[in-house]
Design an enzyme around this catalytic site. Sequence first.
Site, short mmCIF file in Angstrom:
data_model
loop_
_atom_site.label_atom_id
_atom_site.label_comp_id
_atom_site.label_asym_id
_atom_site.label_seq_id
_atom_site.Cartn_x
_atom_site.Cartn_y
_atom_site.Cartn_z
N LYS A 79 -65.50 -5.77 -4.51
CA LYS A 79 -65.17 -4.35 -4.09
C LYS A 79 -66.32 -3.59 -4.43
CE LYS A 79 -63.92 -0.51 -7.88
NZ LYS A 79 -63.36 0.15 -8.75
N SER A 157 -60.45 3.82 -9.29
CA SER A 157 -62.19 4.06 -7.89
C SER A 157 -60.98 2.77 -6.95
CB SER A 157 -63.11 3.76 -8.71
OG SER A 157 -62.58 2.96 -9.22
N SER A 181 -58.26 1.88 -12.89
CA SER A 181 -58.85 1.63 -11.41
C SER A 181 -58.82 0.73 -11.02
CB SER A 181 -60.16 1.36 -11.76
OG SER A 181 -61.60 3.14 -11.78
#
Length: 450
Positions: A79, A157, A181
Amino acid sequence: MPNISTLASLAADLESGATSARKLVEECLAKIADASGEGSRAFIHVDKEGALGAADAMDRLRKAHAAPSPFAGIPVSIKDLFDIKGQVTRAGSRALEDCTPAGADAPVVARLRRAGFIVIGRTNMTEFAYSGIGINPHYGTPKSVWNRRVGHVPGGSSSGAAVSVADGMAHGALGTDTGGSCRIPAAFNGIVGFKPTQRRVPLDGGVPLSFSLDSFGPLARTVQCCATMDAVLADEAELPVLQPRPVRGMRLAVPTTVALDDLDYEVAKTFERALETLSRQGALIERIEVPEFLDVGAMNAKGGFAASESYAWHRYLIVSKGDVYDPRVHVRILRGEGMSAADYIDLLGARKSFIAHAEARIAPYDALVMPTTANTPPVIADLADDKAFATQNLRALRNCTLINMLDGCAISLPANREGEVPVGLMLAGAGGRDRCIFELAAGMENVIRV
C-alpha cells in the site's frame, strides 16, 4: 474452494521447479500492464526492474538451497502508505509528491523482503487512508471485481491492495486497518483481509491516520495465506501451519446491537445463510446484546481518534498544500481542529472503559461473528453526491470500526456463493486472540459458502 493460487501452492511449485520467481513476477507484471484490466488504477507505482532483479536473485538462492523462506520469490504489493527505500511515500495524495524518497524500508516491508517476498509495486488507496469506500480523485479508482461493466467501489482504504490480489497482479498485499481498511476491500472483492491486534505489528514507517487505532495487516486469498503474511509482519520465528478448528462446538456470538442494523438485503441474506450453515455443522450460535457498541457513536461524534490524531499530523501540511487534498478527506481531517484537549482526554477514558466492559461481555465466546459491512459495493457513479458518499462510507466502516475501538483482532471471509455480489463475514475477538481467530476462520472458510 475453487482452484486458486495460494502462498502454499506457489511455494510448492517454486520448490518443485514447476515455476520460478521470475515467471511469477512476469505473470503479475503482464496482468498489471493489461490495458483491459485495473492495473493502471490499482497501482500508483510499479517497480518492474527491481522486482525482476529480486526474482532472479531468489531463483539463484533457491538453486543454491539458500532461499530465506519457502515463500521466497512470491510477488506481493505494498500500500502506498508505507516507506520503501528510494521511493516517495505519497499516501495516495498529491500533497506529498515532492517529498524526499524514503531512506529505509518500513519495518513491515523489510520483514517481507527478509522472508524473500518480492515487492512488485505500490498500490492505490484512499488519500491518507481516510475512507472505507476507496475512491481516489488523484490516481483513479480501481473497480471492484463485482460487475466491472457497471463499476462498483473497491472498498477502502486499501483499495488497490485488494484489487491487486483479486486480479492476480500480486499474490498477497500489505494494507492498513484503522476502521476496516483491510477488511472492507477484502469483503468487496471476495478475498480475505486480516486486522491484527495493534501491538503485534510495528507502525513505524507508515503515514499515520490514527496512532490509537491504526494496524498493519495482510490481504490475501485464503486464511492460511493471511496467517503466513501476518506472522512475517509480526516477526514471529515460525510461520504458522494452521490447524483449522472444527465447526462443531465453536461458540459464536452474534451482536444484535448496532452490527445488524440497516443491512442491505443481499448482506442480510448471505449472512443468515452462513449462520444457518454453521449451525447445521454444529456451531453454537447465540445472539447477544452488546450495549457497549452504542457508545462508539458517541465517542466518534466530534470526530474521534481519527479526526483528532490526523489533524495533529496534517495541520502544517494543510496550510501549505490543503488545496490539493481530496475535499472529502480534507473536511474530515479538519473536524479534529475543533476538538479540545479535554475532549481528547475524555475520549481516552471512554475507550478504556469501553474495552474493559466489552471484553468482559464477549469473554465466554470463541469469537464475535457479524457482517463485515452493512452494504454491498456501491456503484461508483452513485457516489458523486457528497451525502450519498457519506452515507455509504459510514455503512461500510461501521461494523469494522467497533473492533478497532475494542483494540481487537478480526478477519473478513468471503461468504457469498460464486456469481453473487461479494459479502464478507467477519470473525472478531479481543486483543491478543489473533491465533484463535485464524483457527476458527480456517475451520469455516470452506463451509460458509456451501
